[in-house]
Write an enzyme that holds these catalytic residues in place. Structure first.
Site, short mmCIF file in Angstrom:
data_model
loop_
_atom_site.label_atom_id
_atom_site.label_comp_id
_atom_site.label_asym_id
_atom_site.label_seq_id
_atom_site.Cartn_x
_atom_site.Cartn_y
_atom_site.Cartn_z
N SER A 1 0.55 -0.75 -0.14
CA SER A 1 0.11 -0.13 -0.19
C SER A 1 0.94 1.26 0.21
CB SER A 1 -1.09 0.05 0.96
OG SER A 1 -1.24 1.51 1.30
N TYR B 1 -2.41 -0.65 9.88
CA TYR B 1 -2.11 -1.08 9.40
C TYR B 1 -1.22 -0.86 8.22
CZ TYR B 1 -3.80 -1.04 4.52
OH TYR B 1 -4.47 -1.25 2.58
#
Length: 294
Positions: free
Chosen positions: A187, A200
Site C-alpha cells: 500500500s 495497517y
C-alpha cells in the site's frame, strides 16, 4: 463525453459525490454508493493467462474481485478466499464462470496458518495445479490516537495482513512451477503512513519488505515475486473503516482528485502474472494516482 475524455484519466471516472455511508466491517459492495467498478463492462482479455490457475485472497470484493474477473477473462481458472461476505463472493463466482472459467470460493479466517495451508490443498485438489498466488486480503481500522489501539485488534491486524502472507507463500511455493508468480498487495501506507492507520500501515510496510526478501529466494525456483502498492481505492473497507466525515473527500489528495476504481488496478496484476513480465522481479508497482509524488 468525447472519445478524448474517455482516454483522459481525469474523466474516465469523474469524481462522484461521495456521501457518508457507514458500514460494519468487513463491508459489503451492494450497499456502496456509487457501486465500485471491477471492469465488468470494460475489461477484455487476450489470453495472457491461458491454462493457468490462480489463487487470490480476498477475491469477493474490491481489488481482489477485479483481479479475479481480469484473470478469468485472460484464460485462468480462479480460486479465491473471503471472510464472510457470501453475497459478494457469489457474484465473483458468477463473473468468473461467465468468462468461461472454473471458480472456487473458499470461506475462511486467514489469521490461522492451518486455514491457509488448507486453502492451498483445496486448490490443488480442485485444479491439480497452482501457477499464481495473489496475496490481497487485509483488514484495517482507524484510530484517533495510538493509545486507542486494543491489543487484540493489533494482533489480529498483524495475523491477518502479514503473517498470512508468510503462511500462503510457504504453502504455495512448494507447488508453483517455474514460470509461476506471486504478487503481494502492499500500500501507499507502507511509504506514507498515517497515524490513524498505524497498525495497517505497519503491516503494509512489512509486506513490502517481505516481498523483496522472498523474491530473492523464490527466483531460485523460477518463481517471480513482485508487489503492488495501491493508493486510495473505492472498496468496501473505505466506508467501513475511515473516520467519520472523511468519505466525501476520499481520494481528493491525489493528482487525479479521486480514488481509483478496482478495475484500474487489475491490469497491473495481469501484467505481473503474465509471461510479458518475465524480467520483472522484486519490484513494487505504485498505483496511487500520483499521490506518492505530491
Amino acid at each position: 463525453m468525447t472519445g478524448t475524455e474517455n482516454q483522459d484519466p481525469r474523466y474516465r471516472y469523474p469524481r462522484p459525490e461521495f456521501k457518508e455511508q457507514p458500514q460494519n466491517l468487513p463491508g459489503q459492495e451492494r450497499t456502496m454508493m456509487p457501486e465500485p467498478d471491477h471492469g465488468e463492462m470494460t475489461y477484455q482479455g487476450s489470453g495472457k493467462l491461458n491454462g493457468k490457475v490462480a489463487l487470490i485472497t480476498g477475491g469477493d470484493s474490491g481489488i481482489g474481485k477485479a483481479i479475479a474477473l481480469a484473470y478469468a477473462r485472460e484464460g485462468a481458472d480462479v480460486a479465491f478466499t473471503y471472510l464472510s461476505e457470501d453475497v459478494d463472493a457469489a457474484n465473483t463466482v458468477e463473473l468468473i464462470q461467465d468468462a468461461g472459467r472454473e471458480a472456487l470460493a473458499i470461506k475462511l479466517d486467514q489469521s490461522s496458518s492451518e486455514a491457509c495451508d488448507g486453502v492451498v490443498e483445496k486448490v490443488l485438489q480442485q485444479f491439480s495445479q497452482l501457477d499464481i498466488l495473489v496475496n490481497n486480503a487485509a483488514v484495517q481500522k482507524s484510530y484517533d490516537h495510538l493509545e486507542e489501539i486494543p491489543d487484540n485488534e493489533l494482533r489480529y491486524t498483524f495475523n491477518t495482513n502479514i503473517e498470512s502472507y508468510f503462511y500462503f507463500c510457504r504453502a504455495a511455493l512448494r507447488h508453483i512451477p517455474p514460470g509461476g508468480s506471486i504478487i503481494n498487495t502492499t500500500s501507499i501506507q507502507a511509504f506514507a503512513p498515517s497515524i490513524h492507520l498505524a497498525p495497517y500501515a505497519a503491516t503494509k510496510a512489512a509486506i513490502a519488505n517481505f516481498t523483496l526478501a522472498l523474491a530473492a529466494d523464490a527466483i531460485k525456483r523460477g518463481v517471480r515475486v513482485n508487489g503492488v502498492a495501491p493508493g486510495p481505492v473505492w472498496t468496501p473497507l473505505i466506508p467501513a473503516t475511515i473516520p467519520e466525515g472523511k468519505v466525501p473527500g476520499f481520494g481528493s489528495n491525489t493528482l487525479l482528485d479521486r480514488p481509483a476504481q478496482p478495475a484500474e488496478l487489475a491490469p497491473v496484476y495481469v501484467f505481473l502474472a503474465s509471461p510479458e513480465a518475465s524480467y520483472v522481479v522484486a519490484e513494487i508497482y505504485g498505483v496511487t494516482g500520483g499521490r506518492m509524488h505530491i
